[in-house]
Design an enzyme around this catalytic site. Sequence first.
Site, PDB file in Angstrom:
ATOM      1  N   ASP A  29       0.834  -1.209   0.000  1.00 37.45           N
ATOM      2  CA  ASP A  29       0.000   0.000   0.000  1.00 37.45           C
ATOM      3  C   ASP A  29       0.868   1.259   0.000  1.00 37.45           C
ATOM      4  O   ASP A  29       1.966   1.261   0.545  1.00 37.45           O
ATOM      5  CB  ASP A  29      -0.901  -0.026   1.249  1.00 37.45           C
ATOM      6  N   ASN A  31       1.448   3.425  -2.885  1.00 34.39           N
ATOM      7  CA  ASN A  31       2.071   3.875  -4.148  1.00 34.39           C
ATOM      8  C   ASN A  31       1.612   5.287  -4.509  1.00 34.39           C
ATOM      9  O   ASN A  31       2.414   6.131  -4.898  1.00 34.39           O
ATOM     10  CB  ASN A  31       1.687   2.938  -5.305  1.00 34.39           C
ATOM     11  N   HIS A  46       3.194   3.506  -8.800  1.00 34.85           N
ATOM     12  CA  HIS A  46       3.014   2.093  -9.141  1.00 34.85           C
ATOM     13  C   HIS A  46       4.280   1.543  -9.833  1.00 34.85           C
ATOM     14  O   HIS A  46       4.700   0.422  -9.594  1.00 34.85           O
ATOM     15  CB  HIS A  46       1.798   1.912 -10.050  1.00 34.85           C
ATOM     16  N   LEU A 140      11.317 -20.510  -4.012  1.00 37.17           N
ATOM     17  CA  LEU A 140      10.192 -19.676  -3.549  1.00 37.17           C
ATOM     18  C   LEU A 140       8.946 -19.877  -4.429  1.00 37.17           C
ATOM     19  O   LEU A 140       9.057 -19.964  -5.650  1.00 37.17           O
ATOM     20  CB  LEU A 140      10.637 -18.212  -3.638  1.00 37.17           C
TER      21      LEU A 140
HETATM   22  C1  FPP Z   1      -1.638   0.279  -3.402  1.00 38.29           C
HETATM   23  O1  FPP Z   1      -1.248   1.614  -3.548  1.00 38.29           O
HETATM   24  C2  FPP Z   1      -1.109  -0.557  -4.457  1.00 38.29           C
HETATM   25  C3  FPP Z   1      -1.859  -1.151  -5.436  1.00 38.29           C
HETATM   26  C4  FPP Z   1      -3.311  -0.972  -5.544  1.00 38.29           C
HETATM   27  C5  FPP Z   1      -1.271  -1.990  -6.475  1.00 38.29           C
HETATM   28  C6  FPP Z   1       0.044  -2.658  -6.202  1.00 38.29           C
HETATM   29  C7  FPP Z   1       0.657  -2.941  -7.508  1.00 38.29           C
HETATM   30  C8  FPP Z   1       1.963  -2.880  -7.824  1.00 38.29           C
HETATM   31  C9  FPP Z   1       3.022  -2.622  -6.841  1.00 38.29           C
HETATM   32  C10 FPP Z   1       2.426  -3.045  -9.228  1.00 38.29           C
HETATM   33  C11 FPP Z   1       2.095  -4.345  -9.931  1.00 38.29           C
HETATM   34  C12 FPP Z   1       2.302  -5.586  -9.174  1.00 38.29           C
HETATM   35  C13 FPP Z   1       3.161  -6.618  -9.468  1.00 38.29           C
HETATM   36  C14 FPP Z   1       3.092  -7.898  -8.666  1.00 38.29           C
HETATM   37  C15 FPP Z   1       4.148  -6.552 -10.540  1.00 38.29           C
HETATM   38  P1  FPP Z   1      -2.371   2.727  -3.685  1.00 38.29           P
HETATM   39  O2  FPP Z   1      -2.460   3.115  -5.110  1.00 38.29           O
HETATM   40  O3  FPP Z   1      -3.648   2.268  -3.080  1.00 38.29           O
HETATM   41  O4  FPP Z   1      -1.714   3.866  -2.830  1.00 38.29           O
HETATM   42  P2  FPP Z   1      -2.459   4.982  -1.989  1.00 38.29           P
HETATM   43  O5  FPP Z   1      -3.237   4.285  -0.912  1.00 38.29           O
HETATM   44  O6  FPP Z   1      -1.313   5.787  -1.447  1.00 38.29           O
HETATM   45  O7  FPP Z   1      -3.306   5.766  -2.946  1.00 38.29           O
END
Ligand code: FPP
Length: 259
Positions: A29, A31, A46, A140
């Site tokens: 969480d 990004n 992301h 893994l």
């Molecule tokens: C949460 O951050 C993250 C996600 C919804 C997606 C996670 C995806 C990745 C890291 C990239 C793709 C995955 C792989 C396995 C290659 P958010 O956008 O909810 O952040 P915020 O809460 O700060 O808005």
Amino acid sequence: MSPAGRKKTSHMPHPELSTLPEHVAIIMDGNGRWANARGLPRTMGHRKGVEAVRETVRAAGEVGLKYLTLFAFSSENWRRPETEVTDLLGLLKAFIRRDLADLHRQNVRVRVIGDRQNLRSDILPLLLEAEETTKNNTALTLVIAFNYGSRDEIARAAISLAKDVEEGRLKADQISASLIGQRLDTAGIPDPDLIIRTSGEERLSNFLLWQAAYSEFMFVPDYWPDFSRDLFFSALKKYAERDRRFGGLSAKPIAAVGS
Ligand code: FPP
């Protein structure tokens, strides 16, 4: 120090191998907030998040972890603006296209959990290819939760059991916790010993609700793009200090009063 300001270093030694969890699951969480804090578009968060995925997978392999589950895309994430959904799917597809050979070389087995019905034709074949290519790998197991929602997973398991009862293959009173577990997407995967959520939020967000019955939880303040080998190993070290009782009594000796 603010999560965004935390620096990555790579000097931490491996945690004690004897106390390693078998399965770590991560809610990646923060990004969007990572990007906002830098005045960047959410998509950059992301993108940076994928680099943290690579580093974490490598670290997990290095330390000999058996299972690592990553919450990549929830069944609720479709509610985000279309451009962000397209970005996230694009990143996952690019990750599989670019990193599959490397994961295979690292002897990583890929498994995907989540609802596969009605998945777009540009994503499902890639997920299946990742599973098929790596199915005999023995290091893994990287479990990618995609289009995953725990209540949906449990409902699908219930439907599958109900059909067996309806069609006479099973009696209702034969249904047990273990049989339900065998119908979940995670069948054959041990329950997570440790669930980590980054970004300071402290909730499960429909992730592995059934499987988390006895999991240890760790909430780290850092945003996911800042997650690193060191933060991962630090979480593993803290896990080793936890006293897991599974409803029983402590196995650890309690220090005598005054000692
Ligand atoms: C949460 O951050 C993250 C996600 C919804 C997606 C996670 C995806 C990745 C890291 C990239 C793709 C995955 C792989 C396995 C290659 P958010 O956008 O909810 O952040 P915020 O809460 O700060 O808005």
